[in-house]
Design a protein around this motif. Structure first.
Motif, PDB file in Angstrom:
ATOM      1  N   ARG A 118    -105.785  48.772  74.587  1.00  0.00           N
ATOM      2  CA  ARG A 118    -106.014  49.354  75.916  1.00  0.00           C
ATOM      3  C   ARG A 118    -104.837  50.236  76.322  1.00  0.00           C
ATOM      4  NH1 ARG A 118    -108.104  44.617  79.911  1.00  0.00           N
ATOM      5  NH2 ARG A 118    -108.067  46.376  81.388  1.00  0.00           N
ATOM      6  N   ILE A 119    -103.630  49.813  75.965  1.00  0.00           N
ATOM      7  CA  ILE A 119    -102.446  50.626  76.276  1.00  0.00           C
ATOM      8  C   ILE A 119    -102.467  51.895  75.421  1.00  0.00           C
ATOM      9  CG2 ILE A 119     -99.920  50.663  76.290  1.00  0.00           C
ATOM     10  CD1 ILE A 119    -100.058  47.564  76.651  1.00  0.00           C
ATOM     11  N   ASP A 166    -102.347  55.782  76.563  1.00  0.00           N
ATOM     12  CA  ASP A 166    -101.221  56.614  76.114  1.00  0.00           C
ATOM     13  C   ASP A 166    -101.506  57.107  74.691  1.00  0.00           C
ATOM     14  OD1 ASP A 166     -98.843  57.813  75.416  1.00  0.00           O
ATOM     15  OD2 ASP A 166     -97.580  56.245  76.259  1.00  0.00           O
ATOM     16  N   PRO A 167    -102.371  58.121  74.547  1.00  0.00           N
ATOM     17  CA  PRO A 167    -102.770  58.589  73.216  1.00  0.00           C
ATOM     18  C   PRO A 167    -101.649  59.280  72.441  1.00  0.00           C
ATOM     19  CG  PRO A 167    -103.664  60.022  74.931  1.00  0.00           C
ATOM     20  CD  PRO A 167    -103.046  58.852  75.627  1.00  0.00           C
ATOM     21  N   GLU A 222    -112.145  52.999  70.038  1.00  0.00           N
ATOM     22  CA  GLU A 222    -111.972  54.253  70.776  1.00  0.00           C
ATOM     23  C   GLU A 222    -110.643  54.948  70.473  1.00  0.00           C
ATOM     24  OE1 GLU A 222    -113.221  54.087  74.939  1.00  0.00           O
ATOM     25  OE2 GLU A 222    -113.843  52.002  74.600  1.00  0.00           O
ATOM     26  N   ILE A 223    -109.802  54.337  69.649  1.00  0.00           N
ATOM     27  CA  ILE A 223    -108.523  54.962  69.306  1.00  0.00           C
ATOM     28  C   ILE A 223    -108.422  55.092  67.790  1.00  0.00           C
ATOM     29  CG2 ILE A 223    -107.321  54.146  71.365  1.00  0.00           C
ATOM     30  CD1 ILE A 223    -106.107  51.925  69.693  1.00  0.00           C
ATOM     31  N   ASP A 224    -107.626  56.065  67.362  1.00  0.00           N
ATOM     32  CA  ASP A 224    -107.520  56.310  65.920  1.00  0.00           C
ATOM     33  C   ASP A 224    -106.068  56.430  65.481  1.00  0.00           C
ATOM     34  OD1 ASP A 224    -108.533  56.687  63.356  1.00  0.00           O
ATOM     35  OD2 ASP A 224    -108.474  58.867  63.544  1.00  0.00           O
ATOM     36  N   MET A 225    -105.155  55.841  66.240  1.00  0.00           N
ATOM     37  CA  MET A 225    -103.743  55.931  65.868  1.00  0.00           C
ATOM     38  C   MET A 225    -103.392  54.891  64.806  1.00  0.00           C
ATOM     39  SD  MET A 225    -101.985  54.309  69.299  1.00  0.00           S
ATOM     40  CE  MET A 225    -102.704  55.607  70.312  1.00  0.00           C
ATOM     41  N   PRO A 226    -102.294  55.092  64.073  1.00  0.00           N
ATOM     42  CA  PRO A 226    -101.863  54.108  63.078  1.00  0.00           C
ATOM     43  C   PRO A 226    -101.586  52.750  63.720  1.00  0.00           C
ATOM     44  CG  PRO A 226    -100.724  56.187  62.752  1.00  0.00           C
ATOM     45  CD  PRO A 226    -101.453  56.302  64.057  1.00  0.00           C
ATOM     46  N   MET A 227    -101.868  51.694  62.978  1.00  0.00           N
ATOM     47  CA  MET A 227    -101.637  50.341  63.472  1.00  0.00           C
ATOM     48  C   MET A 227    -101.094  49.453  62.366  1.00  0.00           C
ATOM     49  SD  MET A 227    -104.900  49.532  65.958  1.00  0.00           S
ATOM     50  CE  MET A 227    -106.073  50.656  65.252  1.00  0.00           C
TER      51      MET A 227
END
Length: 425
Positions: A251-252, A256-257, A345-350
């Motif tokens: 959610r964060i 903050d994309p 809904e997000i596609d950033m590295p994790m």
């Protein structure tokens, strides 16, 4: 008159401690003898107790009493193990079983840094997250001797946590901050709003509070703040969440994309209410036999969980009928923002980390949940640590709540894994 038996004094001591913990100072002073009643009023007792416990956190355990005799008086000492430090309560009883002496002694834990910390490689700088009456004390651990460095903001688990996420003698956020800063990564940690300002929250505010107001809003402010740090690489800012902080990390990230990535340490994929029921069932069954009282408590908790899940109740449940007495707004917010729905809904590295001995967040359900949901993502890394518990501290056998009272540190392999993830992006 014969002295009051020790067993009776142990019971009176436990009763007195229970009254303090419930805030029933009027009943507690009834146990005083005449001299004590003149010396310590109800108000003074309350002030003395709050002076030593205001920053102690939640109660984890009461240890068995220890006793001694002195000139006709019986001295009973009970150790109260709180989340952040212990408090020894010394009670002096006269022959009639009345309290004629009282002393509270906080026992602060001494932090011994782990071997992977090099304190000469960074500086700790005090900062404030936010402004005005709701500002939160924090610390930036800033690497020295580097022209540019990445940054990480740490987000706590559930409950009123301090900036170190202290639990017993363990300070896992200090381990993380100092361990990462020793490897050239700037880290910001801060007191949670419910820790710093819990007493300023009105009943109306608590009734309306969700995880957004409790956790997410301050994390977003902290991310803006770390980006203003001198020499920070603003393209390499990461968010690291532990437990509840990990659960809401997506959610964060959605808010903050521009984040370079998320680090999820022991994040839930189940609902919090199901998790609570599983946790209490696990703890009550650790000794192999469950008591009738524990059975009743589990049944009561299950009824509250079932009611929370039943659509017909929607917003018509009284707070006292909800798990942990937490208001409905908080539960509904979590239900409407399940982690595996948000993460789509997000596609950033994790980077998703899990201790296999963790009984609060489960490898078999939650970690597998992340892996299944994100298996097609090439920018997501997973790491399971067989010997680590919920605090990412090494141990053997079944993990227990008492284990959190044993001094330990975030495992060095965890630090190495996080550093590698950050520096390779």
């Amino acid at each position: 008159m014969n002295p009051v038996p020790k067993d009776n004094l142990d019971t009176l001591s436990q009763l007195f401690i229970g009254q303090l913990l419930k805030g029933d100072f009027s009943e507690a002073t009834i146990q005083f003898d005449d001299r004590m009643k003149k010396t310590i009023s109800e108000t003074k007792l309350q002030q003395s107790w709050e002076d030593v416990t205001n920053e102690s956190g939640i109660l984890l355990q009461l240890t068995p009493t220890r006793s001694s005799n002195n000139e006709g008086y019986r001295i009973i000492v009970i150790k109260c193990r709180f989340q952040r430090f212990d408090v020894d309560v010394q009670l002096v009883f006269n022959e009639q079983g009345k309290i004629s002496g009282l002393n509270f002694t906080p026992i602060k834990n001494i932090y011994n840094p782990p071997s992977y910390v090099n304190k000469s490689s960074f500086n700790d700088v005090a900062i404030e997250v936010g402004e005005g009456e709701w500002a939160l004390p924090g610390i930036l651990s800033i690497p020295v001797g580097l022209d540019q460095f990445p940054g990480v903001v740490l987000v706590h688990g559930s409950g009123p946590n301090d900036m170190d996420e202290s639990i017993g003698p363990n300070k896992i956020f200090r381990d993380l901050a100092w361990g990462l800063a020793s490897q050239g990564i700037c880290v910001l940690r801060y007191d949670k709003m419910t820790f710093k300002h819990g007493k300023q929250l009105t009943p109306e505010m608590v009734e309306k509070m969700t995880v957004k107001e409790e956790v997410i809003d301050d994390a977003l402010i902290a991310l803006k703040l770390i980006r203003k740090t001198d020499n920070i690489d603003t393209k390499h800012i990461f968010l690291l969440g532990h437990s509840l902080g990990a659960t809401v990390a997506p959610r964060i990230g959605l808010e903050d994309p521009d984040l370079a990535g998320l680090i999820i340490m022991a994040g839930l994929t189940r609902s919090l209410e199901d998790t609570l029921l599983d946790q209490y069932t696990y703890i009550y069954n650790l000794k192999g036999a469950i008591t009738e009282q524990q059975k009743a408590e589990l049944e009561s908790l299950k009824e509250k969980v079932d009611k929370l899940k039943d659509p017909k109740y929607k917003d018509k449940i009284a707070t006292q009928d909800l798990p942990l007495g937490v208001p409905i707004a908080y539960w509904r917010d979590l239900q409407e923002n399940m982690p595996l729905d948000v993460v789509k809904e997000i596609d950033m590295p994790m980077l998703i980390l899990q201790g296999e001995r963790d009984y609060q967040v489960l490898n078999s359900v939650d970690f597998i949940g992340w892996k299944t949901a994100l298996k097609e993502r090439s920018n997501v890394n997973f790491k399971l640590f067989p010997e680590l518990n919920h605090l990412f501290i090494k141990g053997k056998g079944k993990s227990t709540p008492e284990e959190y009272n044993v001094e330990g540190h975030i495992d060095d392999e965890v630090i190495t894994t996080i550093v590698q993830f950050i520096k390779e992006l």
